[in-house]
Design an enzyme around this catalytic site. Sequence first.
Site, PDB file in Angstrom:
ATOM      1  N   HIS A  25       0.741  -1.205   0.114  1.00  0.00           N
ATOM      2  CA  HIS A  25      -0.050   0.084  -0.176  1.00  0.00           C
ATOM      3  C   HIS A  25       0.765   1.118   0.072  1.00  0.00           C
ATOM      4  O   HIS A  25       0.385   2.430  -0.434  1.00  0.00           O
ATOM      5  CB  HIS A  25      -0.880   0.110   1.266  1.00  0.00           C
TER       6      HIS A  25
ATOM      7  N   HIS B 156       5.292   6.586   6.807  1.00  0.00           N
ATOM      8  CA  HIS B 156       5.142   6.214   5.388  1.00  0.00           C
ATOM      9  C   HIS B 156       4.689   7.200   4.541  1.00  0.00           C
ATOM     10  O   HIS B 156       4.318   8.492   5.246  1.00  0.00           O
ATOM     11  CB  HIS B 156       4.114   5.080   5.673  1.00  0.00           C
TER      12      HIS B 156
ATOM     13  N   HIS C 203       2.139   9.159   1.171  1.00  0.00           N
ATOM     14  CA  HIS C 203       1.205   8.744   0.067  1.00  0.00           C
ATOM     15  C   HIS C 203       1.431   9.853  -0.931  1.00  0.00           C
ATOM     16  O   HIS C 203       1.900  10.992  -0.723  1.00  0.00           O
ATOM     17  CB  HIS C 203      -0.371   9.184   0.767  1.00  0.00           C
TER      18      HIS C 203
ATOM     19  N   GLU D 232      -3.134  13.436   1.186  1.00  0.00           N
ATOM     20  CA  GLU D 232      -4.449  13.215   1.429  1.00  0.00           C
ATOM     21  C   GLU D 232      -5.226  14.204   2.024  1.00  0.00           C
ATOM     22  O   GLU D 232      -6.431  14.749   1.531  1.00  0.00           O
ATOM     23  CB  GLU D 232      -4.342  12.077   2.675  1.00  0.00           C
TER      24      GLU D 232
ATOM     25  N   HIS E 185       3.226  10.585   6.654  1.00  0.00           N
ATOM     26  CA  HIS E 185       2.668  10.531   8.191  1.00  0.00           C
ATOM     27  C   HIS E 185       3.641   9.892   9.095  1.00  0.00           C
ATOM     28  O   HIS E 185       4.046   8.638   8.840  1.00  0.00           O
ATOM     29  CB  HIS E 185       1.289   9.735   7.616  1.00  0.00           C
TER      30      HIS E 185
HETATM   31  C1  LIG Z   1      -1.260   0.741   4.639  1.00  0.00           C
HETATM   32  C2  LIG Z   1      -1.242   0.401   6.159  1.00  0.00           C
HETATM   33  N1  LIG Z   1      -1.609   1.556   7.158  1.00  0.00           N
HETATM   34  C3  LIG Z   1      -1.085   1.743   8.142  1.00  0.00           C
HETATM   35  O1  LIG Z   1      -0.015   0.974   8.491  1.00  0.00           O
HETATM   36  C4  LIG Z   1      -1.460   3.015   8.746  1.00  0.00           C
HETATM   37  C5  LIG Z   1      -1.643   2.605  10.047  1.00  0.00           C
HETATM   38  C6  LIG Z   1      -1.968   3.781  10.947  1.00  0.00           C
HETATM   39  C7  LIG Z   1      -2.179   4.798  10.430  1.00  0.00           C
HETATM   40 CL1  LIG Z   1      -2.729   6.289  11.492  1.00  0.00          CL
HETATM   41  C8  LIG Z   1      -2.063   5.089   8.998  1.00  0.00           C
HETATM   42  S1  LIG Z   1      -2.538   6.749   8.451  1.00  0.00           S
HETATM   43  N2  LIG Z   1      -2.467   6.692   6.885  1.00  0.00           N
HETATM   44  O2  LIG Z   1      -3.671   7.057   8.879  1.00  0.00           O
HETATM   45  O3  LIG Z   1      -1.319   7.608   8.815  1.00  0.00           O
HETATM   46  C9  LIG Z   1      -1.772   3.925   8.249  1.00  0.00           C
HETATM   47  C10 LIG Z   1      -1.764  -0.836   6.428  1.00  0.00           C
HETATM   48  C11 LIG Z   1      -3.239  -0.922   6.888  1.00  0.00           C
HETATM   49  C12 LIG Z   1      -3.579  -2.150   7.048  1.00  0.00           C
HETATM   50  C13 LIG Z   1      -3.005  -3.322   7.037  1.00  0.00           C
HETATM   51  C14 LIG Z   1      -1.656  -3.391   6.457  1.00  0.00           C
HETATM   52  C15 LIG Z   1      -1.069  -1.960   6.419  1.00  0.00           C
HETATM   53  O4  LIG Z   1       0.171  -2.126   5.918  1.00  0.00           O
HETATM   54 ZN   LIG Z   2      -0.882   7.557   5.959  1.00  0.00          ZN
END
Ligand SMILES: C[C@@H](NC(=O)c1ccc(Cl)c(S(N)(=O)=O)c1)c1ccccc1O
Ligand SMILES: [Zn+2]
Length: 259
Positions: free
Chosen positions: A62, A92, A94, A104, A117
Amino acid sequence: NHWGYGKENGPSVWHKNYPVAQGNRQSPIDIIPQQASHDSSLGPIVLNYDQCTSINIANNGHSVVVEFDDSDDRSVIQGGPLDNPYRLKQFHFHWGGKGCHGSEHTVAGISYASELHLVHWNAVKYKTFGEAAAAPDGLAVLGIFLDTGDDHRWLHMITDVLYMVKFKGSVTDFKGFNPKCLLPSSLHYWTYLGSLTTPPLHESVTWIVLKEPIIVSEKQLGKFRMLQFTGEEEDQRLRMENNFRPPQPLKGRKVRSSN
Ligand SMILES: C[C@@H](NC(=O)c1ccc(Cl)c(S(N)(=O)=O)c1)c1ccccc1O
Ligand SMILES: [Zn+2]
């Protein structure tokens, strides 16, 4: 089929497997500066990343994620809207496709080329990241916009190793990286209560979005786009780009602004 950013499995259908996608505190949002309420009680954000220990960098299918050792309070964010320190777990990005936008959060309808993020969790109240990720005050994410211009003098430390995590499921050592080098000069921010922007979309995030973007070059951003959503063994080669969720309804939430 697993969630993603494509036509069939993208943000518009996530609600089928994750009904909270249509909840009352979803992220990202369009931030309208003039409508943000200035709150003088909001103190400065304090980042203590000097003892931080990055472990590895991975392609999770992702995004590209740098994981940290969060077994103690070595690297934390505190202050601002937060009642206690939150521990850095990972960061990570986006981003968009060639030349188009990929952040985002948007600011008065304007999106940036990318968004970083830095994900932190409330280890004071919760035992694990997973438990915190499902709690209303469990996570704090520092969002930083990336705009295009000159080369960023430190981002090459990340873009130079992306070729090693080209395919979904690849991971490589990435030690001694301090994300402080990716911060803009000003820590002025907007803050609001929201969610993960990826499934499972838990409504557990206190968002802290910095007003000042960092500048990276189109060349550096292009290296993110050589990553793939797909694994090495898959015959489909899907370039990793446009891995962003569009802004979600504010549903009456207040966005506060530091000075
Ligand atoms: C893509 C990745 N998402 C996270 O790890 C993620 C975790 C916490 C937050 Cl707060 C965010 S965010 N974008 O809101 O900052 C993104 C993911 C999601 C589900 C399963 C596997 C995986 O790798
Ligand atoms: Zn994110």
